[in-house]
Design a protein around this motif. Structure first.
Motif, mmCIF file in Angstrom:
data_model
loop_
_atom_site.group_PDB
_atom_site.id
_atom_site.type_symbol
_atom_site.label_atom_id
_atom_site.label_comp_id
_atom_site.label_asym_id
_atom_site.label_seq_id
_atom_site.Cartn_x
_atom_site.Cartn_y
_atom_site.Cartn_z
ATOM 1 N N TYR A 11 0.830 -1.204 0.000
ATOM 2 C CA TYR A 11 0.000 0.000 0.000
ATOM 3 C C TYR A 11 0.868 1.260 0.000
ATOM 4 O O TYR A 11 1.880 1.344 0.693
ATOM 5 N N ASP A 12 0.426 2.255 -0.776
ATOM 6 C CA ASP A 12 1.100 3.550 -0.820
ATOM 7 C C ASP A 12 0.671 4.455 0.328
ATOM 8 O O ASP A 12 1.443 5.295 0.789
ATOM 9 N N ASP A 13 -0.567 4.273 0.781
ATOM 10 C CA ASP A 13 -1.063 5.116 1.865
ATOM 11 C C ASP A 13 -2.358 4.525 2.409
ATOM 12 O O ASP A 13 -3.009 3.676 1.756
ATOM 13 N N TYR A 14 -2.741 4.968 3.582
ATOM 14 C CA TYR A 14 -4.026 4.584 4.175
ATOM 15 C C TYR A 14 -4.326 5.548 5.301
ATOM 16 O O TYR A 14 -3.452 6.297 5.771
ATOM 17 N N THR A 15 -5.562 5.556 5.739
ATOM 18 C CA THR A 15 -5.951 6.339 6.907
ATOM 19 C C THR A 15 -6.918 5.510 7.747
ATOM 20 O O THR A 15 -7.589 4.604 7.248
ATOM 21 N N THR A 16 -6.962 5.822 9.037
ATOM 22 C CA THR A 16 -7.917 5.190 9.939
ATOM 23 C C THR A 16 -8.695 6.272 10.666
ATOM 24 O O THR A 16 -8.235 7.411 10.797
ATOM 25 N N ASP A 17 -9.868 5.902 11.156
ATOM 26 C CA ASP A 17 -10.672 6.876 11.890
ATOM 27 C C ASP A 17 -10.245 6.895 13.354
ATOM 28 O O ASP A 17 -9.385 6.124 13.788
ATOM 29 N N ASP A 18 -10.849 7.797 14.120
ATOM 30 C CA ASP A 18 -10.596 7.805 15.560
ATOM 31 C C ASP A 18 -11.126 6.504 16.149
ATOM 32 O O ASP A 18 -12.225 6.052 15.791
ATOM 33 N N PRO A 19 -10.367 5.874 17.033
ATOM 34 C CA PRO A 19 -10.794 4.573 17.558
ATOM 35 C C PRO A 19 -12.076 4.682 18.361
ATOM 36 O O PRO A 19 -12.336 5.681 19.031
ATOM 37 N N LYS A 20 -12.869 3.615 18.292
ATOM 38 C CA LYS A 20 -14.108 3.542 19.052
ATOM 39 C C LYS A 20 -13.838 2.760 20.329
ATOM 40 O O LYS A 20 -13.483 1.578 20.277
ATOM 41 N N VAL A 21 -13.968 3.428 21.464
ATOM 42 C CA VAL A 21 -13.731 2.786 22.750
ATOM 43 C C VAL A 21 -15.056 2.224 23.249
ATOM 44 O O VAL A 21 -16.006 2.970 23.490
ATOM 45 N N THR A 22 -15.114 0.888 23.406
ATOM 46 C CA THR A 22 -16.355 0.239 23.836
ATOM 47 C C THR A 22 -16.287 -0.249 25.272
ATOM 48 O O THR A 22 -17.257 -0.761 25.802
ATOM 49 N N GLY A 23 -15.142 -0.134 25.898
ATOM 50 C CA GLY A 23 -14.999 -0.549 27.288
ATOM 51 C C GLY A 23 -13.845 0.202 27.905
ATOM 52 O O GLY A 23 -13.784 1.415 27.833
ATOM 53 N N ASN A 24 -12.905 -0.531 28.505
ATOM 54 C CA ASN A 24 -11.744 0.145 29.074
ATOM 55 C C ASN A 24 -10.700 0.374 27.998
ATOM 56 O O ASN A 24 -10.965 0.233 26.804
#
Length: 490
Positions: free
Chosen positions: A463-476
Motif C-alpha cells: 500500500y502507498d497510503d491509508y488512513t484510519t478513523d478515531d478509535p471507538k472505545v467500547t470498554g476500558n
C-alpha cells in the motif's frame, strides 16, 4: 565511571524524604473495605484514565495505595500499592525484591480448570523449578522456528489484506480488529505447530480459531476488563463473581484437541529434552500461543495501524520509502537484514508499544520490607504487600519522554532515540534487555517487535497510503475498535 554515577544516584536518593505510602483504598467509606473497593471498581471501569489522574492529583504522588479490580463480593479487597512513574516502576522487575507467584492480575487468579489443572508459567515465580524448564522450552520454540516467521507472516498478511480490500470496495470502510486476530492465529499455529488451523482434519479449527481463543480468554479477563456494556449489566455479570469454566469448556476443548492432535512433536520435545510432564507442556503451549501471543497481537496490531493511520501523511510516506528501499537492497525480498535496517519502522512499533502497551498492568509481592523511590520521595513497603504498575500512565512519564502524550513516529531513531528504548517496559522488563528463563520478561520480548515490523514491511510494500478513523472505545483502554477510512494500493 558508571560506579561513580551510581554512587551519586544513591546519595541523591538518600536525601529524598521517607514517607508512608499515601491512601488506604477506603478513603470514601471509613473502615468498611468492601464498599470502598466496589465504589473504586465502578469508577475505574467508568473512566479508567480519569481514575488514575484523579488519584494522582489527590495524593500529590505517583506512588499510592488503591483498590484494583476485581473486588468483592466474589473477590478479595486488598488494596495494591500502584506505581505511575518510570523511576519507581523497575522494582517490579527485581526478582530479589518481588515475588511473581500467582500475581498476574494482583489479587485474582482464574480457576485452574482453564489451564488443565496446572499453574501456567506466567503465574510462577522464577525461583520455582518449573518456571525455568517451561520458559526455556518456550524460548526454544520461538528461536527454533526462526526461518519460518518471515514467510508465514507474509502469507498470513496477504490473506487479510485481500479481505480488507474486498470490504473497502464494498463498504468504503473495513474494521481492523477481527482480521488481525485471524492473522495472529494463522501465523502462530502455522509457524510453531506447523499446522494450518483451517486445514481439514479430525481436530481442525476451521475459520473459528480466533473465536475459540477469545471464548477461552474472555472469562479469565472479564473481572478486570470492560466490554462496553451498560454498568448496570456489566457489574453483576462480569465484575462481581468469577465466570465458571464450564461456560466455555466446549470451546476450550476444541483448542485442546487441536494441540493434542497436531503438536505431538512439540510435546515430545518438552518431555524428552526439558523433562516437562506432557499435560503441563500442553497447557503451557496453549497459554503461550493463545493468551500471551494471540491475545497480545489481537490488541496491539490494530493499535499500531491506528496510530500510523492517524499520523501525518509524511510519516506514512517515509515508511513506504524506508521499507521499499530496504527490500530493494536485499534483492526484492523481505529478509531479517532488511527488517533490522528499517529504523523508522522499528521506532513506530516501539512508540505504539509505549503509547498503548498490550498488557497495561504488572504486579509483584514484596519479598521483604522495601523502600521504593519515586522522583520526589521514598516510600516504605511491608513484606507481603502487593505492588503494581499502571504502564499506560507510567510510560507517559514527562521526566523521560518529551511531549509524552503525543505519538512521535521518530522518537526512537538516532543515537539518543535508541537510548530511550530502555524505558519501554511493555514486555515486563527493560526495553533493551532480553528475556531469560530466570526473569519474568516476556519470552517474546524480541520476537513481538520483529513480527510487528515484518507485518508493517509487508503492509507498506502493498500500500502507498491509508488512513484510519478515531478509535471507538467500547470498554476500558484495551477494548478499542479501529477502521480503515482509505486504503491505497501500490
Amino acid at each position: 565511571m558508571r560506579e561513580r554515577e551510581r554512587g551519586k544516584e544513591r546519595e541523591m536518593a538518600e536525601t529524598l524524604p521517607l514517607k508512608e505510602v499515601p491512601g488506604d483504598g477506603n478513603d470514601a467509606v471509613g473502615r468498611w473495605p468492601y464498599l470502598g473497593a466496589i465504589e473504586d471498581r465502578i469508577e475505574f471501569f467508568h473512566a479508567e484514565q480519569e481514575f488514575w489522574a484523579s488519584r494522582l492529583k489527590k495524593y500529590g504522588s505517583t506512588v499510592f495505595r488503591v483498590n484494583m479490580p476485581p473486588s468483592p463480593p466474589g473477590f478479595s479487597a486488598n488494596p495494591v500499592i500502584m506505581l505511575l512513574d518510570l523511576k519507581s516502576y523497575p522494582i517490579l522487575f527485581d526478582n530479589s525484591k518481588v515475588d511473581k507467584k500467582d500475581v498476574l492480575t494482583a489479587n485474582y487468579m482464574p480457576s485452574l480448570s482453564f489451564f488443565g489443572g496446572i499453574r501456567p508459567c506466567i503465574y510462577l515465580d522464577p525461583s520455582e523449578e518449573r518456571h525455568t524448564k517451561i520458559k526455556s522450552f518456550i524460548i526454544d520454540l520461538i528461536k527454533s522456528n526462526a526461518n519460518k516467521w518471515i514467510p508465514e507472516i507474509g502469507k498470513a498478511a496477504s490473506e487479510i489484506f485481500t479481505v480488507w480490500e474486498e470490504k473497502m470496495a464494498k463498504d468504503g470502510t473495513a474494521e481492523l480488529n477481527s482480521e488481525c486476530g485471524q492473522f495472529a492465529c494463522n501465523v502462530l499455529l502455522r509457524t510453531v505447530v506447523g499446522r494450518d488451523p483451517a486445514a481439514p482434519g479430525e481436530a481442525s479449527l476451521g475459520d473459528k480459531g480466533p473465536f475459540y481463543f477469545q471464548a477461552w480468554l474472555g472469562p479469565q479477563l472479564a473481572p478486570i476488563s470492560s466490554v462496553g456494556l451498560p454498568q448496570i449489566l456489566e457489574e453483576p455479570l462480569l465484575h462481581t463473581f468469577p465466570i465458571p469454566y464450564l461456560t466455555i469448556a466446549p470451546f476450550h476443548s476444541k483448542t485442546v484437541k487441536f494441540f493434542e492432535t497436531y503438536a505431538t512433536e512439540l510435546l515430545d520435545k518438552a518431555q524428552e529434552e526439558y523433562n516437562i510432564e506432557r499435560n503441563d507442556a500442553l497447557h503451557n503451549l496453549i497459554f503461550t500461543l493463545v493468551f500471551n501471543a494471540f491475545g497480545g497481537l489481537l490488541i496491539f496490531l490494530p493499535s499500531l495501524l491506528g496510530f500510523v493511520g492517524r499520523a501525518d501523511e509524511s510519516v506514512r510516506q517515509a515508511l513506504v520509502s524506508e521499507v521499499r528501499n530496504a527490500v530493494d537492497s536485499e534483492g526484492g525480498e523481505i529478509t531479517v537484514a532488511a527488517v533490522h535496517s528499517m529504523e523508522l519502522v522499528k521506532s513506530v512499533v516501539y512508540e505504539s508499544l509505549r503509547m498503548r502497551p498490550p498488557v497495561p498492568y504488572q504486579y509483584g509481592r514484596a519479598k521483604e520490607d522495601l523502600i521504593i523511590e519515586s522522583y520526589d520521595a521514598r516510600f516504605e513497603v511491608k513484606k507481603g504487600e502487593i505492588i503494581g504498575g499502571c504502564l499506560p500512565f507510567a510510560s507517559r512519564d514527562p521526566n523521560v519522554f518529551a511531549d509524552p502524550d503525543t505519538f512521535i513516529a521518530s522518537r526512537f531513531t538516532g543515537h539518543e532515540g535508541k537510548k530511550l528504548l530502555h524505558y519501554v517496559f511493555w514486555s515486563n522488563g527493560f526495553g533493551n534487555e532480553h528475556s531469560s528463563p530466570h526473569n519474568k520478561q516476556c519470552a517474546a520480548a524480541d520476537f513481538v517487535p520483529f513480527l510487528s515490523q515484518t507485518f508493517l514491511a509487508n503492509f507498506f510494500l502493498r500500500y502507498d497510503d491509508y488512513t484510519t478513523d478515531d478509535p471507538k472505545v467500547t470498554g476500558n483502554s484495551q477494548s478499542i475498535t479501529y477502521k480503515f477510512t482509505s486504503l491505497k494500493r501500490a
